[in-house]
Design an enzyme around this catalytic site. Structure first.
Site, PDB file in Angstrom:
ATOM      1  CD  GLN A   9      -2.772  -0.879   2.598  1.00 16.59           C
ATOM      2  OE1 GLN A   9      -2.500  -1.702   3.465  1.00 16.59           O
ATOM      3  NE2 GLN A   9      -3.685   0.055   2.781  1.00 16.59           N
ATOM      4  CG  PHE A  67      -8.315  -5.722   4.306  1.00 16.44           C
ATOM      5  CD1 PHE A  67      -9.457  -5.186   3.731  1.00 16.44           C
ATOM      6  CD2 PHE A  67      -7.898  -6.987   3.918  1.00 16.44           C
ATOM      7  CE1 PHE A  67     -10.183  -5.907   2.793  1.00 16.44           C
ATOM      8  CE2 PHE A  67      -8.617  -7.715   2.966  1.00 16.44           C
ATOM      9  CZ  PHE A  67      -9.774  -7.173   2.404  1.00 16.44           C
ATOM     10  CD  GLU A  81      -1.596   2.396   6.131  1.00 17.03           C
ATOM     11  OE1 GLU A  81      -0.926   3.334   6.574  1.00 17.03           O
ATOM     12  OE2 GLU A  81      -2.802   2.222   6.404  1.00 17.03           O
ATOM     13  NE  ARG A 111      -8.066   8.000  11.009  1.00 12.87           N
ATOM     14  CZ  ARG A 111      -8.952   8.735  10.311  1.00 12.87           C
ATOM     15  NH1 ARG A 111     -10.249   8.537  10.455  1.00 12.87           N
ATOM     16  NH2 ARG A 111      -8.557   9.672   9.486  1.00 12.87           N
ATOM     17  NE  ARG A 168     -12.845  -1.854   4.814  1.00 15.69           N
ATOM     18  CZ  ARG A 168     -13.388  -2.663   3.906  1.00 15.69           C
ATOM     19  NH1 ARG A 168     -13.225  -3.963   4.016  1.00 15.69           N
ATOM     20  NH2 ARG A 168     -14.063  -2.183   2.911  1.00 15.69           N
ATOM     21  CB  THR A 204      -5.039  12.540  12.064  1.00 11.72           C
ATOM     22  OG1 THR A 204      -4.267  11.338  12.209  1.00 11.72           O
ATOM     23  CG2 THR A 204      -6.509  12.191  12.102  1.00 11.72           C
ATOM     24  CB  ALA A 211      -6.575   7.877   5.734  1.00 10.36           C
ATOM     25  CD  GLU A 263      -9.698   3.625   6.858  1.00  6.18           C
ATOM     26  OE1 GLU A 263      -9.725   4.811   6.462  1.00  6.18           O
ATOM     27  OE2 GLU A 263      -8.918   3.223   7.729  1.00  6.18           O
TER      28      GLU A 263
HETATM   29  N1  MTE Z   1     -11.329  -3.212  -0.063  1.00 12.78           N
HETATM   30  C1  MTE Z   1     -10.734  -4.309  -0.557  1.00 12.78           C
HETATM   31  N2  MTE Z   1     -11.401  -5.080  -1.433  1.00 12.78           N
HETATM   32  N3  MTE Z   1      -9.476  -4.680  -0.165  1.00 12.78           N
HETATM   33  C2  MTE Z   1      -8.766  -3.931   0.755  1.00 12.78           C
HETATM   34  O1  MTE Z   1      -7.638  -4.270   1.093  1.00 12.78           O
HETATM   35  N4  MTE Z   1      -8.751  -1.937   2.226  1.00 12.78           N
HETATM   36  C3  MTE Z   1      -9.572  -0.975   2.978  1.00 12.78           C
HETATM   37  C4  MTE Z   1     -10.596  -0.320   2.057  1.00 12.78           C
HETATM   38  N5  MTE Z   1     -11.298  -1.301   1.275  1.00 12.78           N
HETATM   39  C5  MTE Z   1      -9.378  -2.757   1.287  1.00 12.78           C
HETATM   40  C6  MTE Z   1     -10.687  -2.427   0.819  1.00 12.78           C
HETATM   41  C7  MTE Z   1      -8.789   0.066   3.616  1.00 12.78           C
HETATM   42  S1  MTE Z   1      -8.056  -0.271   5.088  1.00 12.78           S
HETATM   43  C8  MTE Z   1      -8.657   1.312   3.077  1.00 12.78           C
HETATM   44  S2  MTE Z   1      -7.828   2.554   3.883  1.00 12.78           S
HETATM   45  C9  MTE Z   1      -9.254   1.654   1.771  1.00 12.78           C
HETATM   46  O2  MTE Z   1      -9.903   0.543   1.169  1.00 12.78           O
HETATM   47  C10 MTE Z   1      -8.151   2.156   0.858  1.00 12.78           C
HETATM   48  O3  MTE Z   1      -8.600   2.434  -0.410  1.00 12.78           O
HETATM   49  P1  MTE Z   1      -9.313   3.806  -0.822  1.00 12.78           P
HETATM   50  O4  MTE Z   1      -8.662   4.900  -0.073  1.00 12.78           O
HETATM   51  O5  MTE Z   1      -9.066   3.884  -2.285  1.00 12.78           O
HETATM   52  O6  MTE Z   1     -10.743   3.641  -0.463  1.00 12.78           O
HETATM   53  C1  QUE Z   2      -5.377   7.592   9.156  1.00 14.31           C
HETATM   54  C2  QUE Z   2      -4.563   6.710   8.527  1.00 14.31           C
HETATM   55  C3  QUE Z   2      -3.162   6.873   8.593  1.00 14.31           C
HETATM   56  C4  QUE Z   2      -2.631   7.944   9.313  1.00 14.31           C
HETATM   57  C5  QUE Z   2      -3.489   8.817   9.945  1.00 14.31           C
HETATM   58  C6  QUE Z   2      -4.853   8.631   9.870  1.00 14.31           C
HETATM   59  C7  QUE Z   2      -2.255   5.971   7.954  1.00 14.31           C
HETATM   60  C8  QUE Z   2      -0.860   6.241   8.055  1.00 14.31           C
HETATM   61  C9  QUE Z   2      -0.405   7.342   8.787  1.00 14.31           C
HETATM   62  C10 QUE Z   2       0.969   7.731   8.891  1.00 14.31           C
HETATM   63  C11 QUE Z   2       1.360   8.640   9.860  1.00 14.31           C
HETATM   64  C12 QUE Z   2       2.655   9.100   9.916  1.00 14.31           C
HETATM   65  C13 QUE Z   2       3.601   8.660   9.008  1.00 14.31           C
HETATM   66  C14 QUE Z   2       3.217   7.724   8.044  1.00 14.31           C
HETATM   67  C15 QUE Z   2       1.921   7.284   7.985  1.00 14.31           C
HETATM   68  O1  QUE Z   2      -1.301   8.143   9.399  1.00 14.31           O
HETATM   69  O2  QUE Z   2      -2.688   5.002   7.339  1.00 14.31           O
HETATM   70  O3  QUE Z   2       4.140   7.290   7.180  1.00 14.31           O
HETATM   71  O4  QUE Z   2       4.863   9.136   9.041  1.00 14.31           O
HETATM   72  O5  QUE Z   2      -0.015   5.398   7.434  1.00 14.31           O
HETATM   73  O6  QUE Z   2      -5.697   9.492  10.474  1.00 14.31           O
HETATM   74  O7  QUE Z   2      -5.068   5.674   7.840  1.00 14.31           O
HETATM   75 MO1  MOS Z   3      -6.500   1.622   5.646  1.00 11.98          MO
HETATM   76  S1  MOS Z   3      -6.270   0.946   7.589  1.00 11.98           S
HETATM   77  O1  MOS Z   3      -6.153   3.249   6.174  1.00 11.98           O
HETATM   78  O2  MOS Z   3      -5.071   1.041   4.980  1.00 11.98           O
END
Ligand code: MTE
Ligand code: QUE
Ligand code: MOS
Length: 766
Positions: free
Chosen positions: A207, A238, A242, A320, A352, A450, A519, A721
């Site tokens: 990701q 999901f 990351e 969060r 997620r 955030t 996010a 999410e």
């Molecule tokens: N949907 C599928 N099919 N597979 C995934 O891994 N990840 C979820 C969500 N939906 C996911 C999913 C998560 S954790 C996030 S943050 C978002 O997809 C990321 O994609 P988007 O920002 O394009 O919605």
């Molecule tokens: C929601 C998210 C993420 C977030 C903050 C949110 C996330 C994420 C990070 C993050 C923060 C600091 C970093 C970095 C990533 O923040 O997915 O590389 O230096 O990776 O509110 O989903």
């Molecule tokens: Mo989704 S937990 O922000 O990859």
């Protein structure tokens, strides 16, 4: 110039196009990382890990490993040419350790062999001696001993102590919430291919390609420009890819440089489950003061996340959780402390919702407990506490527009909540063993990272001179339908068919410095960057067209794969060819940064979210009070995605998110033994939802005529999410069913997940 302002009605938006890879997915033709044909003589990695949870390594003997069949190379920590620590935000994550052991399954060495099984067999031959220490495995113990990976950080507003003291009623309690394994279908996997002149190419299920690019460069002692990372798609992520995808890319890269061969690292499912982080378990302590109507006057919350052994993303994840422990309810006085507790377990990570679900579950529990205390319908208590227009969250953001009440009323009406709740009371009186329950819970989820600087994205669009389009951007595809949505944006802008647009792999040398696709912001930010790139090309094309055809902007329009100029009608590809011959640049980059948001973490005040995504769900369940088994009888969802770009994709995200949330809250139970070894480390012992767990009746609707008030891409809203948290209605419904066994006002102590065991425990406590 402004042809897009008077364009015909939208043709490509709001249409249920199928996922661009749908056919490839179902025919098995889609390429995942393991499907890529590698050069001959490529190598396979297996990782050697600690068999204790806490202690110090005394000696490592890898003689037998090195001599094993098929083994080509073995590395330990001292073989890492560059940086050893791959912590994403804060230090603390060693690629390989040669000293302290912090969790069961911590990587110590790695093997590269001629085939996958030889590598896995070889790692078992290591002789490692440890000086063992007692591991800290219990979250409560870490809370009591104040053992943290990061300092406490919370939110507050008003005077909580006084509000609680003055309140007519108060309740206190605790809520324990379990973690969750990502269980993506495609596990962690990376390939490293060495190239000439100290360059390396990584293909990774990831990701966050840019962060992996940086970390590979750092462990090699190279620079970012020497490393390219490519991700075409993931078989699910999901949040689990990351930060957790990087180590396997780094290890492959080290071997690739040492051997000059292509190297693949694919974790077995068990290794994947033991060696990579999960959703954070939490323990919440709450005290709430409220009046006779159930209106919350003040809260004191302690929100403690089990981060595992290192910080990873835990600062932002617990943040969060803090930002969502109000959910849709106004807290006029609040003192909310957030703890990032350290335990000797694998480092927990994004999943997620990113801490939001764990915070929100507390908000809904508190409402349910107030309702039980006052012997009222929980929906009444929810209504009394909903944010009203203009009210501020504890972090100072105005909830505008406050959409939840409208969604809740519409859903309650169309799914007949009140009548069904009465029916259930009657059913339960006549049914001693099977008890039913129903609950309506809302979701209000803040959209934006955030961490402000992550709210940016880039895109790269080429139009080739035959009129076909190459689309690239910083987002990654994990099944969520990002690519098709972004292709629709391009198709909409030029009013051309989608088959003229090629979706391409995310690659760090095409669009640099990308944020993780996370996010839920993938479409929001990359969509705007794509729009920006496309409009730059359009501007050049229009300047060309006005000159060439002596036309005015009013006489220029894209329509039906054609360009209409003055009285002429030219095929889009023809027009592009002419523009090319006139030497118009047909390629552009685009960039976007989310406007308006800002957050001062020191003061815990600001506007961290560009807007809120909203929804509500009603779930009806049946609980067998002799076995603790449950069945979801019916689910009704009304969810807000603004003006949907693609309703088929959005409904898929809502259904999938709800079911994944249902798994988290009802069946997925991570178990560790006394030594800190994960005992539920495969799908046989860790139960994710199957087709049989889908509600018998499952109605999902999108909120209509609700364009996003914030200026997002075609007024859509993020959807990835938020729907996961709709499953809180199932957990709340289970509590309602259990309450049929309780005295009036009696508290129900149910842990999440509501597994049969935990349900039986809750019933026994009554
Ligand atoms: N949907 C599928 N099919 N597979 C995934 O891994 N990840 C979820 C969500 N939906 C996911 C999913 C998560 S954790 C996030 S943050 C978002 O997809 C990321 O994609 P988007 O920002 O394009 O919605
Ligand atoms: C929601 C998210 C993420 C977030 C903050 C949110 C996330 C994420 C990070 C993050 C923060 C600091 C970093 C970095 C990533 O923040 O997915 O590389 O230096 O990776 O509110 O989903
Ligand atoms: Mo989704 S937990 O922000 O990859």
């Amino acid at each position: 110039m402004n042809s897009h302002l008077n364009k015909p009605s939208r043709q490509k938006m709001g249409k249920p196009y199928k996922h661009d890879s749908a056919k490839l997915h179902v025919t098995g033709e889609a390429h995942y990382v393991d499907d890529i044909v590698l050069p001959a003589e490529h190598l396979h990695v297996a990782v050697g890990v600690s068999t204790i949870s806490c202690g110090v390594i005394e000696s490592i003997d890898l003689t037998a490993v090195k001599e094993a069949d098929g083994v080509v190379d073995v590395i330990v920590a001292s073989d890492i040419p560059g940086k050893h620590d791959i912590g994403a935000v804060f230090p603390g994550d060693l690629l390989l350790t040669d000293d302290r052991i912090e969790y069961h399954g911590q990587p110590i060495f790695a093997v590269a062999a001629r085939d996958h099984l030889s590598a896995r067999r070889a790692v078992k031959l290591a002789k490692i001696r440890y000086q063992e220490e007692t591991p800290l495995l219990d979250l409560q113990e870490a809370i009591d001993q104040k053992i943290y990976v990061r300092p406490p950080h919370g939110l507050s507003c008003g005077d909580a102590a006084k509000a609680i003291q003055d309140a007519l009623h108060t309740i206190s309690g605790t809520l324990e919430i379990g973690g969750q394994d990502h269980l993506y279908l495609e596990g962690q996997i990376s390939v490293a291919i060495p190239e000439e002149d100290k360059q390396i190419r990584i293909i990774s299920s990831n990701q966050n390609p840019t962060e992996t690019q940086l970390l590979v460069a750092e462990v090699l002692g190279w620079e970012m420009a020497d490393v390219t990372v490519k991700t075409r798609r993931m078989g699910g992520a999901f949040g689990g890819k990351e930060t957790q995808a990087a180590p396997w890319a780094c290890i492959s890269a080290i071997f690739a440089v040492r051997t000059g061969k292509a190297v693949k690292c694919r974790l077995s499912r068990e290794d994947d489950m033991r060696l990579t982080g999960k959703r954070h378990p939490f323990k919440h302590d709450y005290t709430v003061g409220f009046d006779e109507t159930g209106k919350i006057l003040g809260v004191k919350y302690q929100i403690a996340g089990d981060c595992g052994y290192s910080p990873d993303l835990s600062d932002a994840i617990v943040d969060r959780a803090l930002f969502h422990c109000d959910n849709a309810y106004y807290l006029p006085n609040a003192e909310i402390n957030g703890l990032r507790c350290k335990t000797n377990k694998v480092s927990n990570t994004a999943f997620r919702g990113f801490g939001g679900p764990q915070g929100m579950l507390l908000a809904e529990l508190v409402i349910d407990e107030i309702a039980r205390y006052l012997d009222k319908d929980p929906l009444e208590i929810r209504r009394v506490n909903f944010y009203k227009e203009g009210e501020k969250t504890p972090y100072g953001q105005v909830v505008e527009p406050a959409q939840v009440p409208q969604i809740v009323e519409q859903l309650a009406k169309q799914a007949d909540y009140l009548k069904r709740r009465q029916g259930i009371e009657e059913f339960n009186q006549a049914s001693p063993v099977i008890k039913r329950g129903i609950a309506l819970t809302p979701v209000k989820f803040g959209i934006s990272f955030t961490v402000t600087h992550l709210n940016q994205a880039g895109a790269l669009v080429h139009i080739y001179h035959d009129g076909t389009i190459h689309l690239n951007h910083g987002g990654t595809e994990m099944g969520q339908g990002l690519m098709i949505k972004l292709a629709q944006i391009v198709a909409e802008e030029f009013q051309i068919d989608l088959d003229r647009i090629r979706i391409t792999a995310t690659q760090t040398d095409k669009v640099p410095n990308t944020s993780p696709t996370a996010a839920s912001s993938g479409t929001d930010i990359n969509g705007m960057a794509v729009l920006n790139a496309v409009r730059r090309i359009k501007r050049r094309l229009e300047v060309f067209a006005y000159q060439r055809y002596q036309a005015t902007p009013e006489e220029f329009e894209y329509r039906d794969n054609k360009v209409h100029i003055a009285h002429e009608e030219i095929d889009f590809s023809e027009f592009i060819k002419e523009a090319y011959l006139a030497r118009v640049s047909l390629s552009a980059t685009g960039h976007y940064k989310t406007p308006k948001i800002h957050y001062d973490r020191k003061k815990s005040q600001g506007i961290p979210f560009f807007y809120f995504a909203n929804g509500a769900a009603i779930t009806e369940v049946a609980v067998d009070t002799l076995t603790g088994e449950i069945k979801v009888l019916r689910t009704d969802i009304l969810h807000d995605v603004g003006d949907s770009i693609n309703p088929a994709i959005d409904i898929g995200q809502i259904e999938g998110g709800y079911i994944q949330g249902l798994g988290w809250l009802t069946s997925e139970d991570l178990k560790w033994d006394k030594a800190g070894r994960l005992s539920s480390a495969n799908p046989a012992t860790y139960k994710i939802p199957t087709a049989h767990d889908i509600p018998e009746i499952f109605n999902v609707e999108l909120l209509e005529n609700a364009p996003n008030v914030a200026n997002t891409i075609f007024r859509s809203k993020a959807v990835g999410e938020p729907p996961l948290m709709l499953a809180i209605s199932a957990w709340s419904a289970i509590r309602h069913a259990i309450s049929a066994k309780a005295q009036k006002g009696q508290k129900i102590e149910l842990k999440a997940p509501a597994t049969p065991e935990n349900i039986m425990q809750a019933i026994k406590k009554l």
